[in-house]
Design a protein around this motif. Structure first.
Motif, PDB file in Angstrom:
ATOM      1  N   ASP A  46      -1.826   2.481  -2.404  1.00  0.00           N
ATOM      2  CA  ASP A  46      -0.821   2.833  -1.391  1.00  0.00           C
ATOM      3  C   ASP A  46       0.520   3.195  -2.005  1.00  0.00           C
ATOM      4  O   ASP A  46       1.402   3.704  -1.312  1.00  0.00           O
ATOM      5  CB  ASP A  46      -0.639   1.679  -0.405  1.00  0.00           C
ATOM      6  N   ARG A  47       0.693   2.900  -3.283  1.00  0.00           N
ATOM      7  CA  ARG A  47       1.942   3.290  -3.949  1.00  0.00           C
ATOM      8  C   ARG A  47       1.887   4.729  -4.450  1.00  0.00           C
ATOM      9  O   ARG A  47       2.919   5.373  -4.624  1.00  0.00           O
ATOM     10  CB  ARG A  47       2.245   2.358  -5.113  1.00  0.00           C
ATOM     11  N   GLU A  51      -1.611   7.460   3.537  1.00  0.00           N
ATOM     12  CA  GLU A  51      -2.869   7.173   4.234  1.00  0.00           C
ATOM     13  C   GLU A  51      -3.695   8.430   4.504  1.00  0.00           C
ATOM     14  O   GLU A  51      -4.840   8.337   4.923  1.00  0.00           O
ATOM     15  CB  GLU A  51      -2.629   6.389   5.524  1.00  0.00           C
ATOM     16  N   ARG A  52      -3.120   9.597   4.250  1.00  0.00           N
ATOM     17  CA  ARG A  52      -3.910  10.832   4.350  1.00  0.00           C
ATOM     18  C   ARG A  52      -4.549  11.199   3.015  1.00  0.00           C
ATOM     19  O   ARG A  52      -5.194  12.245   2.889  1.00  0.00           O
ATOM     20  CB  ARG A  52      -3.032  11.991   4.816  1.00  0.00           C
ATOM     21  N   ARG A  56       1.998  10.929  -2.919  1.00  0.00           N
ATOM     22  CA  ARG A  56       3.305  10.781  -2.266  1.00  0.00           C
ATOM     23  C   ARG A  56       4.276  11.857  -2.746  1.00  0.00           C
ATOM     24  O   ARG A  56       4.232  12.280  -3.905  1.00  0.00           O
ATOM     25  CB  ARG A  56       3.873   9.389  -2.530  1.00  0.00           C
TER      26      ARG A  56
ATOM     27  N   GLY B  71       6.326   4.474  -1.741  1.00  0.00           N
ATOM     28  CA  GLY B  71       5.792   4.133  -0.444  1.00  0.00           C
ATOM     29  C   GLY B  71       6.626   3.163   0.356  1.00  0.00           C
ATOM     30  O   GLY B  71       7.730   2.769  -0.035  1.00  0.00           O
ATOM     31  N   ILE B  72       6.051   2.787   1.498  1.00  0.00           N
ATOM     32  CA  ILE B  72       6.732   1.975   2.493  1.00  0.00           C
ATOM     33  C   ILE B  72       5.989   0.651   2.586  1.00  0.00           C
ATOM     34  O   ILE B  72       4.755   0.621   2.659  1.00  0.00           O
ATOM     35  CB  ILE B  72       6.724   2.685   3.864  1.00  0.00           C
ATOM     36  N   MET B  73       6.744  -0.454   2.594  1.00  0.00           N
ATOM     37  CA  MET B  73       6.081  -1.747   2.580  1.00  0.00           C
ATOM     38  C   MET B  73       6.772  -2.707   3.541  1.00  0.00           C
ATOM     39  O   MET B  73       7.980  -2.625   3.756  1.00  0.00           O
ATOM     40  CB  MET B  73       6.086  -2.312   1.151  1.00  0.00           C
ATOM     41  N   SER B  89      -1.863  -3.841  -0.195  1.00  0.00           N
ATOM     42  CA  SER B  89      -2.057  -2.653   0.624  1.00  0.00           C
ATOM     43  C   SER B  89      -1.075  -2.687   1.786  1.00  0.00           C
ATOM     44  O   SER B  89      -0.817  -3.754   2.346  1.00  0.00           O
ATOM     45  CB  SER B  89      -3.495  -2.624   1.144  1.00  0.00           C
ATOM     46  N   SER B  90      -0.531  -1.536   2.138  1.00  0.00           N
ATOM     47  CA  SER B  90       0.419  -1.488   3.241  1.00  0.00           C
ATOM     48  C   SER B  90      -0.266  -1.898   4.540  1.00  0.00           C
ATOM     49  O   SER B  90      -1.288  -1.309   4.917  1.00  0.00           O
ATOM     50  CB  SER B  90       0.982  -0.072   3.390  1.00  0.00           C
ATOM     51  N   ILE B  92       0.796  -1.489   7.537  1.00  0.00           N
ATOM     52  CA  ILE B  92       1.039  -0.530   8.619  1.00  0.00           C
ATOM     53  C   ILE B  92       0.612   0.846   8.135  1.00  0.00           C
ATOM     54  O   ILE B  92       1.201   1.394   7.193  1.00  0.00           O
ATOM     55  CB  ILE B  92       2.510  -0.534   9.034  1.00  0.00           C
ATOM     56  N   LYS B  93      -0.437   1.354   8.763  1.00  0.00           N
ATOM     57  CA  LYS B  93      -0.939   2.686   8.409  1.00  0.00           C
ATOM     58  C   LYS B  93      -1.341   3.423   9.675  1.00  0.00           C
ATOM     59  O   LYS B  93      -1.900   2.817  10.597  1.00  0.00           O
ATOM     60  CB  LYS B  93      -2.177   2.566   7.514  1.00  0.00           C
ATOM     61  N   PHE B  94      -1.100   4.716   9.683  1.00  0.00           N
ATOM     62  CA  PHE B  94      -1.617   5.522  10.784  1.00  0.00           C
ATOM     63  C   PHE B  94      -3.126   5.675  10.621  1.00  0.00           C
ATOM     64  O   PHE B  94      -3.606   5.924   9.500  1.00  0.00           O
ATOM     65  CB  PHE B  94      -0.959   6.897  10.790  1.00  0.00           C
ATOM     66  N   GLY B  99      -3.888  12.020  11.714  1.00  0.00           N
ATOM     67  CA  GLY B  99      -3.351  13.010  10.784  1.00  0.00           C
ATOM     68  C   GLY B  99      -1.924  12.740  10.350  1.00  0.00           C
ATOM     69  O   GLY B  99      -1.277  13.600   9.754  1.00  0.00           O
ATOM     70  N   GLN B 100      -1.419  11.556  10.642  1.00  0.00           N
ATOM     71  CA  GLN B 100      -0.023  11.222  10.330  1.00  0.00           C
ATOM     72  C   GLN B 100       0.046  10.290   9.119  1.00  0.00           C
ATOM     73  O   GLN B 100      -0.923   9.603   8.793  1.00  0.00           O
ATOM     74  CB  GLN B 100       0.644  10.522  11.526  1.00  0.00           C
ATOM     75  N   ALA B 101       1.197  10.265   8.484  1.00  0.00           N
ATOM     76  CA  ALA B 101       1.447   9.344   7.379  1.00  0.00           C
ATOM     77  C   ALA B 101       2.800   8.676   7.583  1.00  0.00           C
ATOM     78  O   ALA B 101       3.776   9.340   7.955  1.00  0.00           O
ATOM     79  CB  ALA B 101       1.422  10.084   6.039  1.00  0.00           C
ATOM     80  N   LEU B 102       2.844   7.378   7.352  1.00  0.00           N
ATOM     81  CA  LEU B 102       4.064   6.598   7.558  1.00  0.00           C
ATOM     82  C   LEU B 102       5.184   7.080   6.633  1.00  0.00           C
ATOM     83  O   LEU B 102       4.977   7.268   5.432  1.00  0.00           O
ATOM     84  CB  LEU B 102       3.758   5.122   7.276  1.00  0.00           C
TER      85      LEU B 102
END
Lengths: 96, 370
Positions: A46-47, A51-52, A56, B71-73, B89-90, B92-94, B99-102
């Motif tokens: 995730d870093r 999620e797609r 990044r 990323g976002i945590m 692992s994050s 919060i995930k779409f 089709g979206q990403a945080l």
């Protein structure tokens, strides 16, 4: 020959402090190599990727000295013995 | 500024949670709110837009949303910041099908007292996530995400973000959110469906000044004991609702600017609220002064509060989550600026003094009583 990932400082807490991580040979693409890396060190996924499954925005990946942005992205080919380097992009300075 | 490794707040005292563009700071007061111990930066170098405190069920849990290149945590701490979680692992995930990403966590809201394991997060791209297990796992509110208006929502200057979550303390099915620039939406059935609640709110930047949706709402606060009363700072305009958002009345009476980001309701008096007006062009205090404005009559009039704050040639900006009140008596009010200053008043705004200076640009300030 193993494929070696060079890990930047901020991500080393997810590799047990290691700056270099070797994965087994056999990955044909960056995507396959990343998948192998993240199986061994799941905190990296995730870093590096959203999620797609996209790299990044502010992370650059180099195979040798080539940025994958200009040679196929995660489909860029990888050979055994390659060095893959993860680098936070030089994208500071933006006024927001 | 001297910082300690950690704070150790005493029961009944105020604690400030301060998010910045380069980490978070925690401040713990003495009984008189004169001296403040400061710890930080927590998450050094990471952007912290959202902080929260959960005291339900005997917890003393801090929450923080942080982001950087990697990323976002979402993090939590049960020991006032001595240690923080950093999930592998994050959480919060779409979901893949969206089709979206945080991009950012803009708001963390702990649930109602009677739902001690419920939590909410407002994120960018604009969406609401909900947790039913005290923040361990999160799911997307599909009712809001699939709203037919969504394809027409436009991003504000800060992006298309859901930045405000208002829970009705008595009605567990009723929640109100604000999205920039889509406006106010409310559910009365626990998130299954949402309705735009923008009647009377202006969108001065659109040909239709009173559209069904599309307003750029900057912040809403709810009065704790009178949940149907809401105060709203709009992108142009100050508004009050006395019917939980069904309708809004213009209350920009006697302010030097009706532009601003922050809006804070008094914790006890439903007729009292605080704002930090901003010049539209400069996005800083009008006339180059640092002034909070207060209403004590539900917006019929506003008065400047500036004793102890600079009044000449200063250009300070307070962002939408940059102002907060504690719940002590008299009420303490605090605000942080984009130039890294934190001011506080421990007498309901009559007198002010600097608490912090020289920290990175402040994105959010939360005041809690432990």
């Amino acid at each position: 020959m193993a494929i070696t990932f060079n890990i930047p400082g901020p991500l080393r807490e997810h590799t047990g402090g290691r700056s270099h991580v070797d994965i087994e040979p056999g990955a044909a693409t960056v995507a396959e190599a990343l998948a192998a890396l993240c199986r061994e060190h799941p905190g990296l996924r995730d870093r590096i990727l959203n999620e797609r499954g996209e790299v990044r925005e502010h992370v650059n990946i180099f195979v040798g000295e080539e940025s994958i942005r200009y040679c196929g992205g995660c489909s860029a080919p990888v050979k055994d013995g390659a060095a893959i380097t993860l680098v936070p992009a030089v994208s500071g300075g933006r006024m927001s | 500024m001297e910082t300690t490794t950690f704070i150790n707040p005493k029961k009944g005292t105020a604690v400030l949670l301060v998010g910045t563009m380069k980490g978070a700071f925690l401040l713990s007061s003495d009984a008189n709110r004169e001296q403040w111990a400061v710890s930080g930066p927590h998450f050094p170098g990471r952007i912290v837009y959202s902080l929260a405190y959960d005291r339900r069920g005997g917890r003393q849990r801090l929450w923080a949303g942080s982001s950087n290149f990697f990323g976002i945590m979402l993090h939590s701490s049960d020991d006032f910041g001595r240690t923080w979680t950093n999930p592998e692992s994050s959480p919060i995930k779409f979901p893949e099908d969206t089709g979206q990403a945080l991009k950012q966590i803009w708001q963390i809201a702990v649930g109602r007292e009677q739902e001690p394991d419920k939590m909410y997060c407002g994120v960018e791209p604009a969406a609401l996530f909900e947790s039913n297990d005290a923040g361990q796992t999160w799911s997307l509110d599909r009712g809001l995400f699939n709203h037919p208006h969504r394809p027409q929502w436009q991003p504000g200057g800060g992006g298309l973000c859901l930045h405000t979550i208002i829970l009705d303390p008595n009605n567990t099915k009723r929640t109100l959110v604000a999205v920039s620039a889509a406006g106010v939406y409310r559910t009365d059935n626990g998130g299954d469906s949402w309705q735009a609640r923008n009647q009377g709110l202006t969108a001065e930047f659109l040909p239709n000044k009173y559209p069904e949706f599309g307003q750029c709402v900057h912040k809403i606060d709810r009065h704790p004991s009178r949940p149907e009363r809401l105060y709203l700072q709009n992108h142009g305009g100050l508004f009050r609702s006395d019917d939980a958002g069904d309708s809004w009345q213009d209350i920009a009476n006697g302010v030097p600017s009706d532009f601003g980001f922050s809006m804070v309701a008094h914790p006890r008096d439903p007729d009292t609220a605080y704002i930090f007006p901003l010049d539209r062009e400069m996005r800083s205090g009008p006339d180059a002064k640092v002034r909070v404005y207060r209403t004590r009559n539900a917006g019929a009039s506003w008065e400047p509060l500036c004793t102890g704050m600079p009044q000449h040639n200063v250009y300070e900006t307070v962002l939408r989550d940059g102002m907060a009140t504690d719940a002590l008596d008299p009420v303490g009010i605090y605000f942080g600026t984009r130039s890294g200053k934190l001011y506080g008043s421990r007498d309901e705004g009559e007198n002010w003094r600097p608490i912090l200076d020289g920290v990175p640009a402040i994105t959010c300030v939360k005041a809690v009583t432990v």
